[in-house]
Write an enzyme that holds these catalytic residues in place. Sequence first.
Site, short mmCIF file in Angstrom:
data_model
loop_
_atom_site.label_atom_id
_atom_site.label_comp_id
_atom_site.label_asym_id
_atom_site.label_seq_id
_atom_site.Cartn_x
_atom_site.Cartn_y
_atom_site.Cartn_z
N VAL A 179 -2.80 0.69 109.57
CA VAL A 179 -1.71 1.65 109.74
C VAL A 179 -2.24 3.09 109.74
O VAL A 179 -1.92 3.88 110.63
CB VAL A 179 -0.65 1.50 108.62
CG1 VAL A 179 0.46 2.53 108.79
CG2 VAL A 179 -0.06 0.09 108.61
N LYS A 196 9.99 -13.44 99.23
CA LYS A 196 8.54 -13.28 99.27
C LYS A 196 7.91 -14.55 98.71
O LYS A 196 8.54 -15.26 97.93
CB LYS A 196 8.12 -12.09 98.38
CG LYS A 196 6.74 -11.56 98.64
CD LYS A 196 6.76 -10.54 99.76
CE LYS A 196 5.37 -10.03 100.07
NZ LYS A 196 5.39 -9.01 101.11
N GLY A 233 -6.79 2.38 107.48
CA GLY A 233 -6.80 0.97 107.88
C GLY A 233 -5.94 0.76 109.10
O GLY A 233 -5.78 1.65 109.95
N GLY A 250 -6.36 6.47 103.37
CA GLY A 250 -6.50 5.10 103.86
C GLY A 250 -6.39 5.04 105.36
O GLY A 250 -5.33 5.31 105.93
P1 NAI Z 1 -5.54 -2.02 105.50
O1 NAI Z 1 -6.10 -2.95 104.48
O2 NAI Z 1 -5.78 -2.28 106.94
O3 NAI Z 1 -6.04 -0.53 105.20
C1 NAI Z 1 -6.10 0.04 103.93
C2 NAI Z 1 -7.18 1.11 103.98
O4 NAI Z 1 -7.13 1.85 102.77
C3 NAI Z 1 -8.60 0.56 104.12
O5 NAI Z 1 -9.28 1.26 105.13
C4 NAI Z 1 -9.20 0.81 102.74
O6 NAI Z 1 -10.61 1.01 102.78
C5 NAI Z 1 -8.47 2.06 102.32
N1 NAI Z 1 -8.43 2.30 100.87
C6 NAI Z 1 -8.27 1.39 99.88
N2 NAI Z 1 -8.26 2.03 98.68
C7 NAI Z 1 -8.40 3.36 98.94
C8 NAI Z 1 -8.44 4.52 98.14
N3 NAI Z 1 -8.37 4.45 96.81
N4 NAI Z 1 -8.58 5.71 98.74
C9 NAI Z 1 -8.68 5.80 100.09
N5 NAI Z 1 -8.65 4.73 100.90
C10 NAI Z 1 -8.51 3.52 100.33
O7 NAI Z 1 -3.97 -1.96 105.18
P2 NAI Z 1 -2.78 -1.53 106.15
O8 NAI Z 1 -2.26 -2.72 106.85
O9 NAI Z 1 -3.20 -0.33 106.94
O10 NAI Z 1 -1.66 -1.11 105.10
C11 NAI Z 1 -1.75 0.11 104.37
C12 NAI Z 1 -0.62 0.18 103.37
O11 NAI Z 1 0.64 0.11 104.05
C13 NAI Z 1 -0.58 -0.97 102.35
O12 NAI Z 1 -0.11 -0.48 101.12
C14 NAI Z 1 0.41 -1.94 102.96
O13 NAI Z 1 1.03 -2.74 101.96
C15 NAI Z 1 1.41 -0.98 103.57
N6 NAI Z 1 2.17 -1.54 104.68
C16 NAI Z 1 1.54 -2.04 105.78
C17 NAI Z 1 2.27 -2.57 106.82
C18 NAI Z 1 1.62 -3.05 108.07
O14 NAI Z 1 2.32 -3.24 109.08
N7 NAI Z 1 0.31 -3.27 108.09
C19 NAI Z 1 3.74 -2.64 106.76
C20 NAI Z 1 4.33 -2.01 105.59
C21 NAI Z 1 3.55 -1.52 104.58
#
Ligand code: NAI
Length: 349
Positions: free
Chosen positions: A180, A78, A178, A176
């Site tokens: 994913v 990393k 986002g 969340g």
């Molecule tokens: P993202 O940033 O697109 O979405 C995160 C979402 O969570 C946002 O909509 C945000 O407003 C919401 N959020 C933040 N704090 C919150 C809370 N306290 N309560 C409710 N909602 C909240 O991130 P993404 O890419 O969707 O990733 C989500 C998780 O999955 C992260 O922890 C990331 O590290 C993990 N992950 C993502 C991968 C990927 O391919 N994008 C791969 C492996 C893990």
Amino acid sequence: FQTHREFDAHELVATCFDARSGLNAIIAVHDTSAGPAMGGCRIAPYQDMDAALTDVLRLSRGMTYKNIMAGLPYGGGKAVIVADPKAQKTPALITAFARRVGQLGGTFVTGEDVGTTVEDIQLMRQVTPHVRGIPENGPGDPSPMTALGVFCGIEAAVRHRLGRGDLAGSSVIVQGLGAVGFRLAELLHRAGVRLIISDLDPQRLTAARTAFGATIIEPDRCHAAEADVYAPCAMGGGMNARTIPELRVAIVAGAANNQLSTPTDGERIASRGILYAPDYVINAGGVISTALEGPGFDRAILLARVKRIATTLEEIFGRAAGQKLATSQVAEEMARERLVIARTRATQT
Ligand code: NAI
């Protein structure tokens, strides 16, 4: 630095400074027994270098576990760049970092993470070939495959814990929405799941409620809602001594990295009779997608590999039940076993 607990478990930890661009970064290579260390490049305004070091060492070890459990020919590494991605990220900074990655000669392969974008990776690619996540080379955005892997993992968990052959009629809390979480909600909705959702962003909530007819819950209470499954897809650290006693689900299975606040939280979840799908196993769809990019990329192979996450989870669930251990303990045990095999092979070649 040398006093750091994780330090001696790493093959290589390199600090990268460049006065002209202001680069201040750390690249950590945890283990290359299975292949070159692969892990994203995170840009964050860490308080100091010690905080950056703590984060990069923890994350690089996690990548070794994630990659080996996904059966990928990659080790774990990393990188972190100490900077505010909004205010201090410049092309010069990205280029200077890419030069350092290039100097490692392929020992470390990097890609997108928090604070970096596809554009940053494309810029790095102009300096070094040792980057992944270039849309022209394959699947591009890894999030859809992460969501698919989590969906298949939830199916496996529901089969194991609740004895149901499919998800129709089950209820899932998605924390969340986002990249994913929203896609996961979409897959779950199509499978006939009743959704309970939470996000800090009202627009995402409205979009999900309209599209999936989901019930909205306050972010600070979402872990305590009643459902079959809780799928954390926001930030890490959500499973801890305060939240675990409040869970009212049979299963915790979601995409967020580092869901357990401390390693013993895995045992805490198990002691409540709740089935936990270890995060680095269930959320590996994205890294599988990234690892398979390149010439000859085959989408059918990618889908098959991502769906295999369910098989790995079934093995973990089965062993945990048989040995009366927490699934987090069994996953760690399996990752270590696979590492020993990879290390033996590496020393024989
Ligand atoms: P993202 O940033 O697109 O979405 C995160 C979402 O969570 C946002 O909509 C945000 O407003 C919401 N959020 C933040 N704090 C919150 C809370 N306290 N309560 C409710 N909602 C909240 O991130 P993404 O890419 O969707 O990733 C989500 C998780 O999955 C992260 O922890 C990331 O590290 C993990 N992950 C993502 C991968 C990927 O391919 N994008 C791969 C492996 C893990």
